[in-house]
Write a protein that holds these residues in place. Sequence first.
Motif, PDB file in Angstrom:
ATOM      1  N   PRO A   6      58.718  18.252  52.722  1.00 56.74           N
ATOM      2  CA  PRO A   6      57.853  18.928  53.840  1.00 56.74           C
ATOM      3  C   PRO A   6      58.724  19.039  55.163  1.00 56.74           C
ATOM      4  CG  PRO A   6      57.015  16.894  53.615  1.00 56.74           C
ATOM      5  CD  PRO A   6      58.095  17.059  52.456  1.00 56.74           C
ATOM      6  N   GLN A   7      60.049  18.355  55.197  1.00 62.57           N
ATOM      7  CA  GLN A   7      60.672  18.370  56.495  1.00 62.57           C
ATOM      8  C   GLN A   7      61.725  19.412  56.420  1.00 62.57           C
ATOM      9  OE1 GLN A   7      60.645  14.302  55.933  1.00 62.57           O
ATOM     10  NE2 GLN A   7      60.109  14.013  58.450  1.00 62.57           N
ATOM     11  N   VAL A   8      61.676  20.402  55.700  1.00 57.47           N
ATOM     12  CA  VAL A   8      62.748  21.342  56.026  1.00 57.47           C
ATOM     13  C   VAL A   8      63.063  21.955  57.421  1.00 57.47           C
ATOM     14  CG1 VAL A   8      62.678  22.057  53.611  1.00 57.47           C
ATOM     15  CG2 VAL A   8      61.392  23.326  55.018  1.00 57.47           C
ATOM     16  N   SER A   9      64.247  22.189  57.765  1.00 55.99           N
ATOM     17  CA  SER A   9      64.513  22.986  58.569  1.00 55.99           C
ATOM     18  C   SER A   9      65.595  24.007  58.284  1.00 55.99           C
ATOM     19  CB  SER A   9      65.420  21.963  59.772  1.00 55.99           C
ATOM     20  OG  SER A   9      66.209  22.758  60.647  1.00 55.99           O
ATOM     21  N   MET A  10      64.947  25.293  58.507  1.00 55.12           N
ATOM     22  CA  MET A  10      65.838  26.467  57.787  1.00 55.12           C
ATOM     23  C   MET A  10      67.084  26.524  58.602  1.00 55.12           C
ATOM     24  SD  MET A  10      64.492  27.303  55.458  1.00 55.12           S
ATOM     25  CE  MET A  10      65.255  28.999  54.990  1.00 55.12           C
ATOM     26  N   SER A  11      67.198  26.458  60.037  1.00 55.97           N
ATOM     27  CA  SER A  11      68.503  26.571  60.805  1.00 55.97           C
ATOM     28  C   SER A  11      69.694  25.596  60.186  1.00 55.97           C
ATOM     29  CB  SER A  11      68.236  26.317  62.016  1.00 55.97           C
ATOM     30  OG  SER A  11      67.641  25.084  62.562  1.00 55.97           O
ATOM     31  N   THR A  12      69.137  24.276  59.764  1.00 55.45           N
ATOM     32  CA  THR A  12      70.321  23.289  59.344  1.00 55.45           C
ATOM     33  C   THR A  12      70.445  23.501  57.931  1.00 55.45           C
ATOM     34  OG1 THR A  12      68.734  21.742  59.284  1.00 55.45           O
ATOM     35  CG2 THR A  12      70.111  21.542  61.236  1.00 55.45           C
ATOM     36  N   MET A  13      69.526  23.864  57.145  1.00 54.71           N
ATOM     37  CA  MET A  13      69.631  23.492  55.737  1.00 54.71           C
ATOM     38  C   MET A  13      70.037  25.123  55.012  1.00 54.71           C
ATOM     39  SD  MET A  13      66.310  21.375  55.057  1.00 54.71           S
ATOM     40  CE  MET A  13      66.666  21.184  53.322  1.00 54.71           C
ATOM     41  N   HIS A  14      69.981  26.243  55.683  1.00 52.99           N
ATOM     42  CA  HIS A  14      70.331  27.349  55.001  1.00 52.99           C
ATOM     43  C   HIS A  14      71.987  27.283  54.772  1.00 52.99           C
ATOM     44  CE1 HIS A  14      72.945  29.426  58.095  1.00 52.99           C
ATOM     45  NE2 HIS A  14      72.257  28.690  58.979  1.00 52.99           N
ATOM     46  N   GLY A  15      72.251  28.097  53.591  1.00 54.76           N
ATOM     47  CA  GLY A  15      73.850  28.017  53.277  1.00 54.76           C
ATOM     48  C   GLY A  15      74.436  26.565  52.620  1.00 54.76           C
ATOM     49  N   ARG A  16      73.430  25.891  52.273  1.00 52.31           N
ATOM     50  CA  ARG A  16      73.954  24.734  51.593  1.00 52.31           C
ATOM     51  C   ARG A  16      73.174  24.199  50.365  1.00 52.31           C
ATOM     52  NH1 ARG A  16      76.418  21.541  55.535  1.00 52.31           N
ATOM     53  NH2 ARG A  16      75.994  22.158  57.520  1.00 52.31           N
ATOM     54  N   SER A  17      73.799  23.445  49.524  1.00 54.60           N
ATOM     55  CA  SER A  17      73.044  23.240  48.253  1.00 54.60           C
ATOM     56  C   SER A  17      72.605  21.891  48.317  1.00 54.60           C
ATOM     57  CB  SER A  17      74.175  23.545  47.087  1.00 54.60           C
ATOM     58  OG  SER A  17      75.111  22.515  47.204  1.00 54.60           O
ATOM     59  N   TYR A  18      71.770  21.430  47.444  1.00 55.52           N
ATOM     60  CA  TYR A  18      70.994  20.229  47.393  1.00 55.52           C
ATOM     61  C   TYR A  18      70.676  19.792  45.841  1.00 55.52           C
ATOM     62  CZ  TYR A  18      70.576  21.475  52.231  1.00 55.52           C
ATOM     63  OH  TYR A  18      70.632  21.753  53.640  1.00 55.52           O
ATOM     64  N   GLU A  19      70.986  18.698  45.300  1.00 54.68           N
ATOM     65  CA  GLU A  19      70.678  18.364  44.089  1.00 54.68           C
ATOM     66  C   GLU A  19      69.281  17.723  44.094  1.00 54.68           C
ATOM     67  OE1 GLU A  19      72.301  18.520  40.303  1.00 54.68           O
ATOM     68  OE2 GLU A  19      73.026  19.321  42.102  1.00 54.68           O
ATOM     69  N   ARG A  20      68.559  18.345  43.465  1.00 52.58           N
ATOM     70  CA  ARG A  20      67.298  17.552  43.379  1.00 52.58           C
ATOM     71  C   ARG A  20      66.688  17.963  41.942  1.00 52.58           C
ATOM     72  NH1 ARG A  20      62.875  16.232  47.487  1.00 52.58           N
ATOM     73  NH2 ARG A  20      64.286  14.816  48.160  1.00 52.58           N
ATOM     74  N   GLU A  21      65.955  16.506  41.479  1.00 50.63           N
ATOM     75  CA  GLU A  21      65.624  16.574  39.946  1.00 50.63           C
ATOM     76  C   GLU A  21      66.472  17.342  38.930  1.00 50.63           C
ATOM     77  OE1 GLU A  21      61.413  17.292  40.381  1.00 50.63           O
ATOM     78  OE2 GLU A  21      61.093  15.913  41.792  1.00 50.63           O
ATOM     79  N   GLY A  22      67.673  17.356  39.091  1.00 53.30           N
ATOM     80  CA  GLY A  22      68.905  17.703  38.015  1.00 53.30           C
ATOM     81  C   GLY A  22      68.906  19.297  38.395  1.00 53.30           C
ATOM     82  N   ARG A  23      68.531  19.745  39.521  1.00 52.80           N
ATOM     83  CA  ARG A  23      68.716  21.192  39.742  1.00 52.80           C
ATOM     84  C   ARG A  23      69.550  21.285  41.068  1.00 52.80           C
ATOM     85  NH1 ARG A  23      62.863  20.953  39.428  1.00 52.80           N
ATOM     86  NH2 ARG A  23      62.375  21.548  37.198  1.00 52.80           N
ATOM     87  N   THR A  24      70.446  22.381  41.026  1.00 43.09           N
ATOM     88  CA  THR A  24      71.294  22.623  42.424  1.00 43.09           C
ATOM     89  C   THR A  24      70.196  23.784  42.836  1.00 43.09           C
ATOM     90  OG1 THR A  24      73.209  22.127  40.777  1.00 43.09           O
ATOM     91  CG2 THR A  24      73.381  23.513  42.922  1.00 43.09           C
ATOM     92  N   CYS A  25      70.088  23.480  44.089  1.00 44.92           N
ATOM     93  CA  CYS A  25      69.087  24.264  45.008  1.00 44.92           C
ATOM     94  C   CYS A  25      69.889  24.708  46.009  1.00 44.92           C
ATOM     95  CB  CYS A  25      67.730  23.623  45.289  1.00 44.92           C
ATOM     96  SG  CYS A  25      66.977  22.880  43.878  1.00 44.92           S
ATOM     97  N   PHE A  26      70.154  25.991  46.358  1.00 45.16           N
ATOM     98  CA  PHE A  26      70.626  26.497  47.512  1.00 45.16           C
ATOM     99  C   PHE A  26      69.679  27.200  48.083  1.00 45.16           C
ATOM    100  CE2 PHE A  26      73.367  29.840  49.237  1.00 45.16           C
ATOM    101  CZ  PHE A  26      74.341  28.878  49.877  1.00 45.16           C
ATOM    102  N   VAL A  27      69.808  26.824  49.644  1.00 39.71           N
ATOM    103  CA  VAL A  27      68.721  27.568  50.745  1.00 39.71           C
ATOM    104  C   VAL A  27      69.293  28.599  51.148  1.00 39.71           C
ATOM    105  CG1 VAL A  27      67.442  26.959  52.723  1.00 39.71           C
ATOM    106  CG2 VAL A  27      67.712  25.156  50.772  1.00 39.71           C
ATOM    107  N   ILE A  28      68.462  29.764  51.409  1.00 41.96           N
ATOM    108  CA  ILE A  28      68.719  30.809  52.160  1.00 41.96           C
ATOM    109  C   ILE A  28      67.389  31.307  53.241  1.00 41.96           C
ATOM    110  CG2 ILE A  28      70.480  31.848  50.730  1.00 41.96           C
ATOM    111  CD1 ILE A  28      68.126  33.981  50.093  1.00 41.96           C
ATOM    112  N   TYR A  29      67.844  31.839  54.070  1.00 39.12           N
ATOM    113  CA  TYR A  29      66.575  32.482  54.934  1.00 39.12           C
ATOM    114  C   TYR A  29      65.900  33.370  53.929  1.00 39.12           C
ATOM    115  CZ  TYR A  29      68.173  30.624  59.504  1.00 39.12           C
ATOM    116  OH  TYR A  29      68.556  29.830  60.361  1.00 39.12           O
TER     117      TYR A  29
END
Length: 247
Positions: free
Chosen positions: A171-194
């Motif tokens: 729930p604590q996502v911050s789009m301005s810091t998290m966009h353009g990066r990838s995160y490993e979550r439960e075996g998945r590679t997630c990439f955040v965009i606006y």
Amino acid sequence: MLIARCDGHAPLPKHEHANGHQTAASSVLQLSSKGTQRDATTKWEALRDEILKCQRCPLARSRTNAAPGAGPTDAALMIIGEAPGRQEDMEGQPFVGAAGRLLTTLLEGAGIERGSVFITNVVKCRPPENRPPDPTERDACHPFLLQQLELIKPKIVCLAGRVPAEVFLGPQVSMSTMHGRSYEREGRTCFVIYHPAAGLYTQALVDVMKEDMSCLKSLLGQGTSGLTEARDGQQSLTKFFGKPTKT
Ligand code: URA
């Protein structure tokens, strides 16, 4: 968990060996993967029909059409948006309105063919007045999303906007810091965009989104071994998501 950003190395072409040769073993693998592929397509068609008839939440009563998702079932990239809008509700297809056209431009500008991507949303039916889907609606639809991920097994899951980012990253996502990066979550590679709609309202974001798309394109070519550790912002993100893993 990995928190990373692409390093811009040139990607290897998809499905090609580093030496450009195809071995006998790999053509056997191709045959069996075709069988698996047919299987995934059949399963997807069944799942799509189930979504089209779904009555699990009140959005079923206000929708014109559900928009289950679209794209190849062997897609390396799955993009997940928030919910269908007006045009999507009319056509029963994801991202076919103004935001969808910008998404297509951004994808193709980065050299990613839209037709090679599986595109869907957190919820498959349009919320009235395009409001964000509420937690009950998200929860009701979540099993469909999990089944899509299980069937398609994308190499990268691209989270387009706050709602999908919250669903997968907390729930604590911050789009301005998290966009353009990838995160490993439960075996998945997630990439955040606006969310592409953000670019319709704030022109300055379009350049940021173009950069993020080319980062995503490199990531697709390289796999997770081509990632480098995040630079700035890492510490605050670590607070939310735990210790990042070095690649
Ligand atoms: N916005 C979304 O999040 N998804 C769509 O399909 C269209 C607009």
